[in-house]
Design a protein around this motif. Structure first.
Motif, PDB file in Angstrom:
ATOM      1  N   SER A   1       0.820  -1.214   0.000  1.00 66.21           N
ATOM      2  CA  SER A   1       0.000   0.000   0.000  1.00 66.21           C
ATOM      3  C   SER A   1       0.858   1.271   0.000  1.00 66.21           C
ATOM      4  N   SER A   2       2.149   1.118  -0.277  1.00 64.58           N
ATOM      5  CA  SER A   2       3.063   2.259  -0.308  1.00 64.58           C
ATOM      6  C   SER A   2       2.633   3.264  -1.371  1.00 64.58           C
ATOM      7  N   ARG A   3       2.871   4.548  -1.078  1.00 65.72           N
ATOM      8  CA  ARG A   3       2.511   5.579  -2.045  1.00 65.72           C
ATOM      9  C   ARG A   3       3.542   5.700  -3.163  1.00 65.72           C
ATOM     10  N   LYS A   4       4.718   5.126  -2.974  1.00 64.70           N
ATOM     11  CA  LYS A   4       5.758   5.135  -3.991  1.00 64.70           C
ATOM     12  C   LYS A   4       6.009   3.724  -4.489  1.00 64.70           C
ATOM     13  N   PRO A   5       6.274   3.568  -5.794  1.00 66.40           N
ATOM     14  CA  PRO A   5       6.537   2.222  -6.332  1.00 66.40           C
ATOM     15  C   PRO A   5       7.768   1.601  -5.670  1.00 66.40           C
ATOM     16  N   SER A   6       7.656   0.360  -5.229  1.00 64.53           N
ATOM     17  CA  SER A   6       8.789  -0.324  -4.627  1.00 64.53           C
ATOM     18  C   SER A   6       9.713  -0.839  -5.727  1.00 64.53           C
ATOM     19  N   ILE A   7      10.964  -1.116  -5.355  1.00 66.66           N
ATOM     20  CA  ILE A   7      11.917  -1.650  -6.322  1.00 66.66           C
ATOM     21  C   ILE A   7      11.418  -2.997  -6.840  1.00 66.66           C
ATOM     22  N   ALA A   8      10.842  -3.804  -5.942  1.00 66.44           N
ATOM     23  CA  ALA A   8      10.335  -5.120  -6.336  1.00 66.44           C
ATOM     24  C   ALA A   8       9.228  -4.992  -7.377  1.00 66.44           C
ATOM     25  N   ALA A   9       8.307  -4.038  -7.159  1.00 64.48           N
ATOM     26  CA  ALA A   9       7.205  -3.832  -8.106  1.00 64.48           C
ATOM     27  C   ALA A   9       7.733  -3.370  -9.459  1.00 64.48           C
ATOM     28  N   CYS A  10       8.742  -2.486  -9.447  1.00 65.54           N
ATOM     29  CA  CYS A  10       9.325  -1.977 -10.696  1.00 65.54           C
ATOM     30  C   CYS A  10       9.997  -3.098 -11.486  1.00 65.54           C
ATOM     31  N   LEU A  11      10.813  -3.897 -10.804  1.00 63.52           N
ATOM     32  CA  LEU A  11      11.520  -4.989 -11.470  1.00 63.52           C
ATOM     33  C   LEU A  11      10.546  -6.023 -12.015  1.00 63.52           C
ATOM     34  N   LEU A  12       9.518  -6.321 -11.241  1.00 61.14           N
ATOM     35  CA  LEU A  12       8.521  -7.292 -11.673  1.00 61.14           C
ATOM     36  C   LEU A  12       7.818  -6.809 -12.936  1.00 61.14           C
ATOM     37  N   LEU A  13       7.415  -5.550 -12.949  1.00 58.42           N
ATOM     38  CA  LEU A  13       6.673  -5.007 -14.097  1.00 58.42           C
ATOM     39  C   LEU A  13       7.562  -4.903 -15.334  1.00 58.42           C
ATOM     40  N   ILE A  14       8.814  -4.487 -15.163  1.00 58.77           N
ATOM     41  CA  ILE A  14       9.736  -4.398 -16.296  1.00 58.77           C
ATOM     42  C   ILE A  14       9.964  -5.769 -16.910  1.00 58.77           C
ATOM     43  N   THR A  15      10.155  -6.780 -16.052  1.00 62.96           N
ATOM     44  CA  THR A  15      10.371  -8.153 -16.534  1.00 62.96           C
ATOM     45  C   THR A  15       9.186  -8.649 -17.350  1.00 62.96           C
ATOM     46  N   VAL A  16       7.982  -8.386 -16.854  1.00 63.64           N
ATOM     47  CA  VAL A  16       6.772  -8.824 -17.551  1.00 63.64           C
ATOM     48  C   VAL A  16       6.629  -8.099 -18.890  1.00 63.64           C
ATOM     49  N   CYS A  17       6.976  -6.810 -18.928  1.00 62.44           N
ATOM     50  CA  CYS A  17       6.864  -6.037 -20.168  1.00 62.44           C
ATOM     51  C   CYS A  17       7.879  -6.506 -21.213  1.00 62.44           C
ATOM     52  N   ILE A  18       9.074  -6.880 -20.778  1.00 59.14           N
ATOM     53  CA  ILE A  18      10.059  -7.437 -21.706  1.00 59.14           C
ATOM     54  C   ILE A  18       9.548  -8.754 -22.267  1.00 59.14           C
ATOM     55  N   TYR A  19       8.970  -9.577 -21.389  1.00 63.65           N
ATOM     56  CA  TYR A  19       8.368 -10.840 -21.825  1.00 63.65           C
ATOM     57  C   TYR A  19       7.268 -10.566 -22.853  1.00 63.65           C
ATOM     58  N   GLY A  20       6.437  -9.548 -22.592  1.00 67.15           N
ATOM     59  CA  GLY A  20       5.344  -9.228 -23.503  1.00 67.15           C
ATOM     60  C   GLY A  20       5.836  -8.750 -24.854  1.00 67.15           C
ATOM     61  N   GLY A  21       6.912  -7.976 -24.873  1.00 65.86           N
ATOM     62  CA  GLY A  21       7.468  -7.527 -26.136  1.00 65.86           C
ATOM     63  C   GLY A  21       8.099  -8.659 -26.918  1.00 65.86           C
ATOM     64  N   TYR A  22       8.580  -9.680 -26.199  1.00 70.74           N
ATOM     65  CA  TYR A  22       9.232 -10.806 -26.847  1.00 70.74           C
ATOM     66  C   TYR A  22       8.233 -11.838 -27.364  1.00 70.74           C
ATOM     67  N   PHE A  23       7.296 -12.240 -26.523  1.00 74.88           N
ATOM     68  CA  PHE A  23       6.389 -13.334 -26.894  1.00 74.88           C
ATOM     69  C   PHE A  23       4.935 -12.905 -26.987  1.00 74.88           C
ATOM     70  N   ASN A  24       4.433 -12.202 -26.010  1.00 73.87           N
ATOM     71  CA  ASN A  24       3.053 -11.729 -25.928  1.00 73.87           C
ATOM     72  C   ASN A  24       2.063 -12.835 -25.589  1.00 73.87           C
ATOM     73  N   GLY A  25       2.393 -14.080 -25.898  1.00 75.54           N
ATOM     74  CA  GLY A  25       1.504 -15.184 -25.561  1.00 75.54           C
ATOM     75  C   GLY A  25       1.353 -15.316 -24.055  1.00 75.54           C
ATOM     76  N   GLY A  26       0.118 -15.249 -23.559  1.00 74.71           N
ATOM     77  CA  GLY A  26      -0.116 -15.339 -22.131  1.00 74.71           C
ATOM     78  C   GLY A  26       0.265 -14.082 -21.374  1.00 74.71           C
ATOM     79  N   LEU A  27       0.532 -12.987 -22.101  1.00 77.83           N
ATOM     80  CA  LEU A  27       0.930 -11.741 -21.448  1.00 77.83           C
ATOM     81  C   LEU A  27      -0.104 -11.294 -20.430  1.00 77.83           C
ATOM     82  N   GLY A  28      -1.379 -11.324 -20.822  1.00 87.21           N
ATOM     83  CA  GLY A  28      -2.432 -10.894 -19.901  1.00 87.21           C
ATOM     84  C   GLY A  28      -2.453 -11.737 -18.642  1.00 87.21           C
ATOM     85  N   ILE A  29      -2.221 -13.041 -18.787  1.00 87.56           N
ATOM     86  CA  ILE A  29      -2.221 -13.940 -17.648  1.00 87.56           C
ATOM     87  C   ILE A  29      -1.073 -13.609 -16.700  1.00 87.56           C
ATOM     88  N   VAL A  30       0.118 -13.395 -17.266  1.00 89.94           N
ATOM     89  CA  VAL A  30       1.284 -13.054 -16.452  1.00 89.94           C
ATOM     90  C   VAL A  30       1.075 -11.696 -15.767  1.00 89.94           C
TER      91      VAL A  30
END
Length: 255
Positions: free
Chosen positions: A136-165
Motif C-alpha cells: 500500500s506504499s505511495r511510492k513504487p517499490s523496487i520489487a514492483a518496478c523490477l517485476l513489471l519491467i520483466t513482464v513487459c520485456i516478456y510481452g514484447g518478446y512473446f506476448n503469448g499469455g501476457l495478460g495472464i502473467v
C-alpha cells in the motif's frame, strides 16, 4: 478457409484478452496453421490484438485503481521500455529456437496464472499484520518496478499469455479486483504492444495480408469480451483460461 480461421481466431483472441488474457493462445496457432512462420505469427498476432487491448481498457476504465504506488505515467514509461527491449530480442532470435521455446513460454504463463490466486491469498494473510504495509506504499517499490519491467520485456518478446502473467503480477502487487486488474492489464498490454509492433514492422516481421482482418475481428472480440466478463463468475473465467493455455501448451509440445 484461411480467412475464416484468421477471422475467428482474431475474435476469440480479442475476447480472451479482454476477459483474462491468453488471446495469443488462439491467434498464434491459427496463423501457424495457415502457413505463417512462428516468429511472424507471433508478431502478426500481437499487432492484430492491439486494438482489442485498447477496446478492453476503455470498457474497464471506471474500475481502474493502480496498486503499489504505481500511476499512469510510471506504467507508461515501463511498458514502452520493456516492450522495446523484448521486441528487439525477438527479432534477434533464431526461428528454430523460437519454435522450440513456444511451448515452454506458454507453460510458464500458465503456471504463473494458476499460482497467482494462491500467492495472492497468502499475501493477504501476511498483510493482516498492521506493521506490514509494503503493497500500500505511495511510492513504487523496487520489487514492483523490477517485476513489471520483466513482464513487459516478456510481452514484447512473446506476448503469448501476457495478460495472464500481468494478472498474476498485479495480484502480487496487491490488486484484489479482477475488473481493475483487467483494466490495468489492458493499458499495459496496449502500450508495450504499440512500441513492440513498431519494432516488428521495422524488422519486416509482420504478415500484413492477415493483419487487417484479424485486427478488425479482435476489436469486436475485445469489446464483447469485456462486457461478457461482468456476467461470468471469476472462478469460471480463471478455470477456462487455464484450460485453454494448458491445451495449447500440450499441442505445441507434441508438434
Amino acid at each position: 478457409m484461411e480467412w475464416g480461421i484468421v477471422s475467428l481466431a482474431g475474435f476469440l483472441g480479442g475476447m480472451l484478452n479482454a476477459v483474462a488474457g491468453g488471446g495469443s493462445f488462439i491467434t498464434l496457432p491459427a496463423l501457424i496453421a495457415v502457413g505463417v512462420s512462428p516468429v511472424s505469427a507471433n508478431t502478426t498476432g500481437t499487432a492484430a490484438l492491439l486494438p482489442g487491448y485498447i477496446a478492453g481498457a476503455w470498457r474497464f476504465r471506471h474500475d481502474i485503481d493502480f496498486p503499489a504506488g504505481l500511476n499512469m505515467l510510471f506504467i507508461t514509461w515501463i511498458a514502452l521500455f520493456g516492450g522495446t527491449i523484448g521486441a528487439a530480442i525477438l527479432l534477434l532470435t533464431d526461428e528454430q529456437l523460437f519454435s522450440t521455446l513456444i511451448p515452454w513460454l506458454i507453460f510458464f504463463a500458465m503456471m504463473a496464472f494458476i499460482a497467482g490466486p494462491r500467492l495472492l491469498r497468502r499475501k493477504n494473510t501476511v498483510t493482516k499484520n498492521p506493521g506490514y504495509d509494503l503493497y500500500s506504499s505511495r511510492k513504487p517499490s523496487i520489487a514492483a518496478c523490477l517485476l513489471l519491467i520483466t513482464v513487459c520485456i516478456y510481452g514484447g518478446y512473446f506476448n503469448g499469455g501476457l495478460g495472464i502473467v500481468l494478472l498474476a503480477a498485479l495480484g502480487l502487487m496487491g490488486q484484489t479486483s479482477l475488473h481493475s486488474m483487467n483494466g490495468i492489464k489492458n493499458i499495459i498490454s496496449a502500450l508495450l504492444t504499440m512500441v513492440a509492433v513498431a519494432v516488428y514492422a521495422l524488422g519486416g516481421a509482420i504478415a500484413w495480408n492477415y493483419l487487417v482482418l484479424m485486427s478488425i475481428t479482435a476489436i469486436a472480440g475485445g469489446y464483447f469480451g469485456a462486457a461478457f466478463a461482468y456476467r461470468v463468475p471469476q472462478k469460471i473465467m480463471h478455470s477456462f483460461i487455464a484450460l485453454v493455455g494448458c491445451l495449447m501448451s500440450i499441442v505445441f509440445f507434441l508438434r
